[in-house]
Design a protein around this motif. Sequence first.
Motif, PDB file in Angstrom:
ATOM      1  N   UNK A   1      84.020  -4.908  52.830  1.00 21.36           N
ATOM      2  CA  UNK A   1      84.245  -3.262  53.197  1.00 21.36           C
ATOM      3  C   UNK A   1      83.663  -2.578  54.138  1.00 21.36           C
ATOM      4  N   UNK A   2      84.451  -2.207  55.418  1.00 20.51           N
ATOM      5  CA  UNK A   2      83.445  -1.716  56.396  1.00 20.51           C
ATOM      6  C   UNK A   2      83.276  -0.036  55.851  1.00 20.51           C
ATOM      7  N   UNK A   3      83.095   0.337  55.206  1.00 21.29           N
ATOM      8  CA  UNK A   3      82.033   1.751  54.673  1.00 21.29           C
ATOM      9  C   UNK A   3      81.112   0.827  53.986  1.00 21.29           C
ATOM     10  N   UNK A   4      80.596   0.350  53.409  1.00 23.43           N
ATOM     11  CA  UNK A   4      79.306  -0.372  52.644  1.00 23.43           C
ATOM     12  C   UNK A   4      78.371  -0.984  53.848  1.00 23.43           C
ATOM     13  N   UNK A   5      78.993  -1.347  54.846  1.00 23.03           N
ATOM     14  CA  UNK A   5      78.812  -2.176  55.944  1.00 23.03           C
ATOM     15  C   UNK A   5      77.989  -1.250  56.642  1.00 23.03           C
ATOM     16  N   UNK A   6      78.599  -0.444  57.070  1.00 20.29           N
ATOM     17  CA  UNK A   6      78.396   0.412  58.031  1.00 20.29           C
ATOM     18  C   UNK A   6      77.098   1.836  57.582  1.00 20.29           C
ATOM     19  N   UNK A   7      76.937   2.218  56.466  1.00 25.12           N
ATOM     20  CA  UNK A   7      76.168   2.759  55.322  1.00 25.12           C
ATOM     21  C   UNK A   7      74.910   1.520  55.039  1.00 25.12           C
ATOM     22  N   UNK A   8      75.113   0.457  55.037  1.00 25.84           N
ATOM     23  CA  UNK A   8      73.926  -0.615  55.157  1.00 25.84           C
ATOM     24  C   UNK A   8      73.175  -0.537  56.463  1.00 25.84           C
ATOM     25  N   UNK A   9      73.862  -0.936  57.847  1.00 24.20           N
ATOM     26  CA  UNK A   9      73.477  -0.798  59.136  1.00 24.20           C
ATOM     27  C   UNK A   9      72.705   0.205  59.453  1.00 24.20           C
ATOM     28  N   UNK A  10      72.843   1.429  59.200  1.00 21.14           N
ATOM     29  CA  UNK A  10      72.928   3.181  59.226  1.00 21.14           C
ATOM     30  C   UNK A  10      71.472   3.096  58.651  1.00 21.14           C
ATOM     31  N   UNK A  11      71.356   2.169  57.160  1.00 23.46           N
ATOM     32  CA  UNK A  11      70.062   2.251  56.914  1.00 23.46           C
ATOM     33  C   UNK A  11      69.066   1.209  57.003  1.00 23.46           C
ATOM     34  N   UNK A  12      69.700   0.266  57.614  1.00 29.04           N
ATOM     35  CA  UNK A  12      68.989  -0.686  58.192  1.00 29.04           C
ATOM     36  C   UNK A  12      68.198  -0.312  59.723  1.00 29.04           C
ATOM     37  N   UNK A  13      68.736   0.276  60.688  1.00 25.98           N
ATOM     38  CA  UNK A  13      68.551   1.001  62.077  1.00 25.98           C
ATOM     39  C   UNK A  13      67.610   1.628  61.939  1.00 25.98           C
ATOM     40  N   UNK A  14      67.548   2.935  60.808  1.00 27.99           N
ATOM     41  CA  UNK A  14      66.514   4.183  60.816  1.00 27.99           C
ATOM     42  C   UNK A  14      65.089   3.194  60.507  1.00 27.99           C
ATOM     43  N   UNK A  15      65.093   1.584  60.070  1.00 27.15           N
ATOM     44  CA  UNK A  15      63.669   1.572  59.767  1.00 27.15           C
ATOM     45  C   UNK A  15      63.658  -0.019  60.753  1.00 27.15           C
ATOM     46  N   UNK A  16      64.378   0.564  61.999  1.00 26.72           N
ATOM     47  CA  UNK A  16      63.845  -0.506  62.496  1.00 26.72           C
ATOM     48  C   UNK A  16      63.088  -0.737  63.153  1.00 26.72           C
ATOM     49  N   UNK A  17      61.469   0.256  63.313  1.00 29.64           N
ATOM     50  CA  UNK A  17      59.625   0.063  63.179  1.00 29.64           C
ATOM     51  C   UNK A  17      59.766  -0.592  62.140  1.00 29.64           C
ATOM     52  N   UNK A  18      59.552  -0.874  61.179  1.00 29.16           N
ATOM     53  CA  UNK A  18      58.947  -2.169  60.075  1.00 29.16           C
ATOM     54  C   UNK A  18      59.634  -3.055  60.018  1.00 29.16           C
ATOM     55  N   UNK A  19      60.871  -3.730  60.399  1.00 34.32           N
ATOM     56  CA  UNK A  19      60.884  -4.693  60.800  1.00 34.32           C
ATOM     57  C   UNK A  19      60.363  -6.213  60.333  1.00 34.32           C
ATOM     58  N   UNK A  20      58.757  -5.253  61.748  1.00 35.29           N
ATOM     59  CA  UNK A  20      58.866  -6.837  61.588  1.00 35.29           C
ATOM     60  C   UNK A  20      56.846  -6.461  60.848  1.00 35.29           C
ATOM     61  N   UNK A  21      57.770  -5.320  60.038  1.00 37.25           N
ATOM     62  CA  UNK A  21      56.089  -5.558  58.465  1.00 37.25           C
ATOM     63  C   UNK A  21      56.440  -6.447  56.929  1.00 37.25           C
TER      64      UNK A  21
END
Length: 159
Positions: free
Chosen positions: A137-157
């Motif tokens: 699913x390309x659409x689901x992958x895009x939704x998740x990628x967006x979500x992950x990019x939005x929380x980039x600042x906490x990736x290392x917490x």
Amino acid sequence: MVNVEELGWDVRTVGELDHMILKAPHVKLRSAMEGRNGDVVYSIDLRLTLPNREYLPITLLHSFEHFLLAGFRKYMPENFVCVAPMGCQTGLYLVLLNEGSADAICGVYENILNDILSATEVPYTHASECGHFENHSLDQAKDLARRLLDSKSVWQQVV
Ligand SMILES: [Zn+2]
């Protein structure tokens, strides 16, 4: 000996941790294994959702695996060994050879997520390249990628 702090990781979060205290999404060094000749194998957790709370559909996890496979091959051809989904459906395992820098890894991860946003298809989805080629699913992958990019600042917490 590998100095994980110098590589940008919080030494307290390396290794196995109590899954009940993990935060997500996160990027976490699981282990740095040095071989006899000085080469180092780095195992990294790309945790996408909270353990025991939110599970990714297999279709989405499968497409994400394909995107990360294509992306790490593209951006880290000398270092990339493999990426594989976690059986608990909350993330993926990433294995790299001789590249353990948190900044370098998070930078490539960010590039790949941005590539997903502009992608027109999931990579390697021909029946000759995949064991379940219709399960994507390309659409689901895009939704998740967006979500992950939005929380980039906490990736290392991690905790
Ligand atoms: Zn596949």
